[in-house]
Design an enzyme around this catalytic site. Structure first.
Site, PDB file in Angstrom:
ATOM      1  N   ASP A  92      90.341  35.333 -52.663  1.00 49.85           N
ATOM      2  CA  ASP A  92      91.437  35.965 -51.817  1.00 49.85           C
ATOM      3  C   ASP A  92      91.197  37.469 -51.664  1.00 49.85           C
ATOM      4  OD1 ASP A  92      93.575  37.199 -50.649  1.00 49.85           O
ATOM      5  OD2 ASP A  92      95.329  35.999 -51.727  1.00 49.85           O
TER       6      ASP A  92
ATOM      7  N   SER B 296     102.859  39.111 -45.686  1.00 49.27           N
ATOM      8  CA  SER B 296     102.763  38.782 -47.000  1.00 49.27           C
ATOM      9  C   SER B 296     102.258  40.350 -47.617  1.00 49.27           C
ATOM     10  CB  SER B 296     101.848  37.638 -47.374  1.00 49.27           C
ATOM     11  OG  SER B 296     100.688  37.911 -46.630  1.00 49.27           O
TER      12      SER B 296
ATOM     13  N   HIS C 234      95.092  40.113 -50.351  1.00 49.82           N
ATOM     14  CA  HIS C 234      96.004  40.439 -51.160  1.00 49.82           C
ATOM     15  C   HIS C 234      95.629  41.393 -52.494  1.00 49.82           C
ATOM     16  CE1 HIS C 234      97.591  36.968 -48.994  1.00 49.82           C
ATOM     17  NE2 HIS C 234      98.811  37.750 -48.739  1.00 49.82           N
TER      18      HIS C 234
END
Length: 470
Positions: free
Chosen positions: A445, A199, A448
């Site tokens: 998070d 990702s 990312h």
């Protein structure tokens, strides 16, 4: 004495004879009518002759109508015959030719590269500093890139500060070239560029799409997804920017592009051909694998294969398993890649920012509410990056037959505690609720990155390399 010449009559003899033969009033009226009618016919004849002679004289010919240019698409369908203008009836062949002229391809503006400075090969572009620059950065705007997913649109998801978008990486020994999207597209004309990995590589892929799509007209770009492969197509350049989901590069039980949230992750370190078939024929291959290795200290290695239904596995130390995977990958690259056609890149480890004490902020909660990069560290910054895995990646890429450009994003990205999506993102496909956003310890998070943001800099490194070696 010459005889007197008889004056010829203005009228034909037949008409005179008719006149002489008349004797009464009735005949006289008839003769007058015939004379007048004859004069009228003669006058009409002379008038037509005069008109004909005038029409044939050059100065009286009408001027040709001026043809207006309209992108070169309009065709003059009029021909001149003598003094008269008539529409030309087109044959089927001429109609086909006209249609060909109308269907012109889109005009592609070429980018001038005369003012682009390429860093010399001996310049370490990964050694530098973050410089605040709100003039040239961000390189695009979040709300102007329709292809960004909700996972990375931090401003749209409620983030209030935007300074994380304005930091530019400045190498100490040289400078990165000014980013020109058209120039990059010219280098990608007729080519495929593919990101392969997890990702974080998808994060970088989305960044690359936004960097180039701004100069592509609407209707001339498209995004399609088919299984593990996502393809962004730029029609006018016959180019693609692609992403292939393979979080461990080799086969694993996490290869499903949508249903891959598996805690018990198992890999097949020597099995790569199933994925590799999708990488053949690509002109620029950008690989990464790291974050999916970090949830356990040991990796589960399958005995047998998934196709055979095997379920037993061995647990191996992370660096050893990582080395086996990268050596399998290196062997595949050396056997299947033609370096004269394909350029290969390997992206180093993208760091996490989980403990605010790592950057001397005892009051912080993970990366939440961080608004500036890390500056003025008196000791070496340690944010939990596995340097053993980093060393394996360096050693393997340096030992390969096919040249691999190692993109060392790790140290410069460790400074960017401010650039994560934090609580301005999604969880299991849904935006975080206000209650979840207020609970960063459980929902932030710090893996990312927001876009525009840090991954744009990673792509500037790719851009610089592509320009210098194209």
């Amino acid at each position: 004495m010459q005889p007197s010449r008889r004056k010829s009559s203005f009228f034909p003899a037949e008409i005179i004879a008719m006149k002489q033969a008349g004797g009464g009033r009735k005949n006289y009226n008839l003769n007058v009518f015939v004379v007048v009618f004859s004069i009228f016919l003669f006058a009409c004849f002379m008038y037509n002759e005069d008109v004909k002679s005038i029409a044939e004289f050059p100065f009286s010919r009408p001027n040709l109508p001026e043809t207006q240019e309209s992108n070169g698409n309009e065709v003059d369908s009029t021909v001149w015959i003598g003094s008269r203008m008539k529409p030309r009836s087109e044959t089927p062949e001429e109609t086909q030719e006209t249609e060909k002229k109308i269907e012109l391809p889109a005009v592609i503006e070429e980018e001038d590269d005369s003012d682009v400075e390429i860093p010399p090969d001996d310049c370490d572009v990964f050694n530098g500093d973050w410089v605040y620059d709100n003039v040239t950065h961000p390189l695009y705007k979040e709300d102007e890139c329709e292809f960004l997913t909700e996972q990375v649109t931090c401003m749209r998801n409620g983030r209030r500060d935007s300074t994380y978008q304005n930091w530019r990486w400045q190498p100490r020994q040289c400078s990165l070239p000014k980013f020109k999207p058209r120039l990059l597209l010219q280098k990608l004309r007729g080519k495929r560029l593919m990101f392969v990995g997890d990702s974080l590589n998808r994060n970088q892929w989305e960044s690359m799409i936004c960097l180039v799509q701004s100069v592509v007209p609407p209707g001339r770009k498209s995004l399609t997804k088919n299984g593990s492969l996502s393809v962004f197509r730029i029609d006018d350049y016959n180019a693609t920017v692609e992403f292939y989901w393979a979080p461990f590069i080799v086969e694993s039980n996490s290869d499903d592009p949508t249903m891959h949230s598996i805690l018990n992750r198992i890999i097949m370190p020597e099995s790569i051909d199933k994925h590799g078939e999708n990488w053949k024929g690509v002109d620029f291959l950008i690989f990464n694998t790291y974050i999916w290795w970090m949830n356990t200290f040991k990796m589960k290695v399958l005995r047998g294969s998934f196709d055979q239904g095997s379920t037993e596995y061995d647990e191996i130390e992370r660096p050893i398993a990582y080395g086996r995977v990268l050596r399998t990958w290196a062997q595949w690259v050396d056997q299947n890649i033609d370096p004269n056609r394909t350029s290969v890149f390997f992206i180093s480890m993208s760091p996490l920012h989980i403990k605010s004490l790592d950057w001397n902020n005892p009051d912080g909660i993970k990366c939440a509410k961080e608004t500036y990069p890390i500056f003025n560290m008196t000791t070496r910054l340690e944010v939990g990056t596995d340097r053993r895995v980093f060393a394996v990646a360096v050693n393997v890429t340096e030992s390969m037959k096919v040249p691999v450009y190692f993109v060392n994003i790790t140290s410069l990205s460790e400074l960017r505690k401010d650039a994560h999506t934090s609580v301005h993102t999604i969880r299991q496909g849904k935006l975080l609720t206000p209650e979840q956003q207020a609970d960063p310890i459980n929902f932030a998070d710090c893996i990312h990155w927001c876009l525009p943001g840090l991954p744009d800099t990673w792509n500037e490194f790719l851009y610089s390399r592509i320009l210098s070696h194209s």
